[in-house]
Scaffold this motif. Sequence first.
Motif, mmCIF file in Angstrom:
data_model
loop_
_atom_site.group_PDB
_atom_site.id
_atom_site.type_symbol
_atom_site.label_atom_id
_atom_site.label_comp_id
_atom_site.label_asym_id
_atom_site.label_seq_id
_atom_site.Cartn_x
_atom_site.Cartn_y
_atom_site.Cartn_z
ATOM 1 N N VAL A 297 1.081 -1.072 0.136
ATOM 2 C CA VAL A 297 0.327 -0.121 -0.406
ATOM 3 C C VAL A 297 0.779 1.029 -0.231
ATOM 4 C CG1 VAL A 297 -1.224 1.645 1.521
ATOM 5 C CG2 VAL A 297 -1.965 -1.390 1.447
ATOM 6 N N ALA A 298 0.354 1.848 -0.637
ATOM 7 C CA ALA A 298 1.063 3.226 -0.780
ATOM 8 C C ALA A 298 1.561 3.872 0.610
ATOM 9 C CB ALA A 298 0.268 4.622 -1.515
ATOM 10 N N ALA A 299 2.721 4.638 -0.155
ATOM 11 C CA ALA A 299 3.113 5.054 1.954
ATOM 12 C C ALA A 299 1.979 5.927 2.325
ATOM 13 C CB ALA A 299 4.823 5.926 2.024
ATOM 14 N N ALA A 300 1.733 6.221 1.890
ATOM 15 C CA ALA A 300 0.281 8.161 2.061
ATOM 16 C C ALA A 300 -1.034 7.072 2.756
ATOM 17 C CB ALA A 300 -0.463 8.601 1.030
ATOM 18 N N LEU A 301 -0.770 5.942 2.325
ATOM 19 C CA LEU A 301 -2.264 5.287 2.974
ATOM 20 C C LEU A 301 -1.664 4.140 4.793
ATOM 21 C CD1 LEU A 301 -3.655 3.307 0.467
ATOM 22 C CD2 LEU A 301 -4.105 5.236 1.466
ATOM 23 N N THR A 302 0.013 4.465 4.239
ATOM 24 C CA THR A 302 0.277 3.242 5.732
ATOM 25 C C THR A 302 0.888 4.226 6.940
ATOM 26 O OG1 THR A 302 2.517 2.930 4.849
ATOM 27 C CG2 THR A 302 0.512 1.200 4.545
ATOM 28 N N ALA A 303 0.874 5.567 5.805
ATOM 29 C CA ALA A 303 2.367 6.100 6.895
ATOM 30 C C ALA A 303 1.018 6.793 7.994
ATOM 31 C CB ALA A 303 3.083 7.362 6.707
ATOM 32 N N THR A 304 0.091 6.670 7.783
ATOM 33 C CA THR A 304 -0.950 7.575 8.904
ATOM 34 C C THR A 304 -1.691 6.709 9.509
ATOM 35 O OG1 THR A 304 -2.533 7.466 6.858
ATOM 36 C CG2 THR A 304 -1.621 9.596 7.118
ATOM 37 N N LEU A 305 -1.721 5.183 9.984
ATOM 38 C CA LEU A 305 -2.377 4.356 10.400
ATOM 39 C C LEU A 305 -1.737 4.435 12.177
ATOM 40 C CD1 LEU A 305 -2.819 1.621 8.467
ATOM 41 C CD2 LEU A 305 -4.125 3.319 9.658
ATOM 42 N N ALA B 188 -1.885 -7.604 -1.447
ATOM 43 C CA ALA B 188 -0.622 -7.327 -0.475
ATOM 44 C C ALA B 188 -0.757 -6.709 0.467
ATOM 45 C CB ALA B 188 -0.391 -5.818 -1.496
ATOM 46 N N LEU B 189 -1.893 -6.961 1.691
ATOM 47 C CA LEU B 189 -2.091 -6.599 3.204
ATOM 48 C C LEU B 189 -1.688 -8.009 3.417
ATOM 49 C CD1 LEU B 189 -4.169 -4.138 3.471
ATOM 50 C CD2 LEU B 189 -1.854 -3.927 3.989
ATOM 51 N N GLY B 190 -2.210 -8.865 2.762
ATOM 52 C CA GLY B 190 -2.132 -10.750 3.536
ATOM 53 C C GLY B 190 -3.468 -10.603 3.270
ATOM 54 N N TRP B 191 -4.641 -10.632 3.313
ATOM 55 C CA TRP B 191 -5.840 -11.126 2.702
ATOM 56 C C TRP B 191 -5.548 -11.760 1.773
ATOM 57 C CZ3 TRP B 191 -10.154 -9.091 5.760
ATOM 58 C CH2 TRP B 191 -10.044 -8.508 6.916
ATOM 59 N N LYS B 192 -6.837 -12.956 2.560
ATOM 60 C CA LYS B 192 -7.157 -14.561 1.433
ATOM 61 C C LYS B 192 -7.965 -13.898 0.400
ATOM 62 C CE LYS B 192 -3.947 -16.218 3.004
ATOM 63 N NZ LYS B 192 -2.032 -16.224 2.300
ATOM 64 N N ASN C 6 -10.149 -0.449 7.368
ATOM 65 C CA ASN C 6 -9.492 -1.397 8.058
ATOM 66 C C ASN C 6 -9.046 -1.779 7.677
ATOM 67 O OD1 ASN C 6 -11.543 -0.692 10.873
ATOM 68 N ND2 ASN C 6 -12.170 0.564 9.219
ATOM 69 N N ALA C 7 -8.642 -2.272 6.435
ATOM 70 C CA ALA C 7 -7.965 -3.588 6.040
ATOM 71 C C ALA C 7 -6.934 -3.676 6.120
ATOM 72 C CB ALA C 7 -8.339 -4.160 4.642
ATOM 73 N N ALA C 8 -6.062 -2.452 6.058
ATOM 74 C CA ALA C 8 -4.297 -2.159 6.573
ATOM 75 C C ALA C 8 -4.722 -1.977 7.636
ATOM 76 C CB ALA C 8 -4.783 -0.711 5.435
ATOM 77 N N ALA C 9 -5.119 -1.722 8.818
ATOM 78 C CA ALA C 9 -5.593 -1.218 10.370
ATOM 79 C C ALA C 9 -5.210 -3.144 10.014
ATOM 80 C CB ALA C 9 -6.324 -0.398 10.673
ATOM 81 N N ILE C 10 -5.962 -3.646 10.336
ATOM 82 C CA ILE C 10 -6.322 -4.817 10.839
ATOM 83 C C ILE C 10 -4.664 -5.752 10.503
ATOM 84 C CG2 ILE C 10 -6.913 -7.104 10.802
ATOM 85 C CD1 ILE C 10 -9.451 -6.236 10.066
ATOM 86 N N ALA C 11 -4.275 -5.740 9.128
ATOM 87 C CA ALA C 11 -2.740 -6.247 8.821
ATOM 88 C C ALA C 11 -1.616 -5.694 9.340
ATOM 89 C CB ALA C 11 -2.376 -5.858 6.782
ATOM 90 N N GLN C 12 -1.538 -4.619 9.511
ATOM 91 C CA GLN C 12 -0.737 -3.972 9.764
ATOM 92 C C GLN C 12 -0.285 -3.994 11.383
ATOM 93 O OE1 GLN C 12 -0.596 0.711 9.466
ATOM 94 N NE2 GLN C 12 2.472 0.684 10.694
ATOM 95 N N ALA C 13 -1.205 -4.708 12.499
ATOM 96 C CA ALA C 13 -1.389 -5.068 13.807
ATOM 97 C C ALA C 13 -0.954 -6.578 14.048
ATOM 98 C CB ALA C 13 -2.400 -4.520 14.686
#
Length: 311
Positions: free
Chosen positions: A11-19, A88-92, A149-156
């Motif tokens: 995911v682009a840095a603009a999405l992940t850096a803000t979580l 890319a986040l690891g979801w199936k 939310n998918a990104a937040a779950i993956a990052q956590a």
Amino acid sequence: MRVRKFAYAGVAAALTATLAVTGTAYAGAAPAVTAAPVAVAPPVISADVSMAHLQKLMSFASASNNTRVIGTPGFTSTVTYIKQQLDALGWKTTVQNFTTGGKAASNVVAEWPYGDATHVVMAGAHSDSVSAGPGINDNGSGVAALLANAAAIAQAKLVPQKRIRFAFWGAEEQGDIGSSYYVSHLASGESKKIDAYLNFDMVGNKPENGRAVGWSLYVEGQSNGLNAPFKTYFTAQGITVNPSLDTDDRSDHAAFKNAGVKVTGVSSVRSLSALGACYHRACDDLTDVSSTSMGLASNAIAAAVWSLAGA
């Protein structure tokens, strides 16, 4: 919402850096004692995350005669983008293709591969627009909030008690076709494994005519407890919600409700008679959404999904 006729690594840095994800540390009584699991607080998701997704969806519509209706490149690009983000986040992920009215459409169903697969908390949003406009509030807003939310779950690296499943429905604007197709094609007994279905349709409304955004909960959720985490979240934000939006089964929760699944949802509208000046029009673009609403929606979803899934 239809009218009844009537990141992580990828995911682009603009999405992940803000979580920002917070948790609670556990200190055992003694080194020899195994620590029991402790609930993890839901994430704090910046509105910038969902707004970045909306900008992408708008670009797909702009390259497709200002629409993302099924059967157009705008819809196809939307489906491809959703799947790429989730993969890319690891979801199936699974793409479920179908046709309606002679046009091709698709559902994207994504599962976070942890938790009890016999107890599923499912959340969904439709990914198509009407032919008259780009559908950024209706319903790019729900798509963007779920992707955040998918990104937040993956990052956590979340390991919930229950399985979390997200769905992005095609052809909602043709009469909830995608969600109905999904439910009707579930294997025997699979619908009974879905403990809750949460629907997010038009969650990006902006204030209009001097009135604040009117947040509402689906009336179907009142009797089964699913609205509790939403109410807790909005109360903490000082927001009073309408607890009984009568959706008239005009969105993708209807198929689940009819199959006996407990359902509810959130929308940033006061009532179905106040859907906004750009509802189903060409002006339902980036100017038709509020970043404040997108931030509230994303975090309300997080509060509910993490609570109901036993994060």
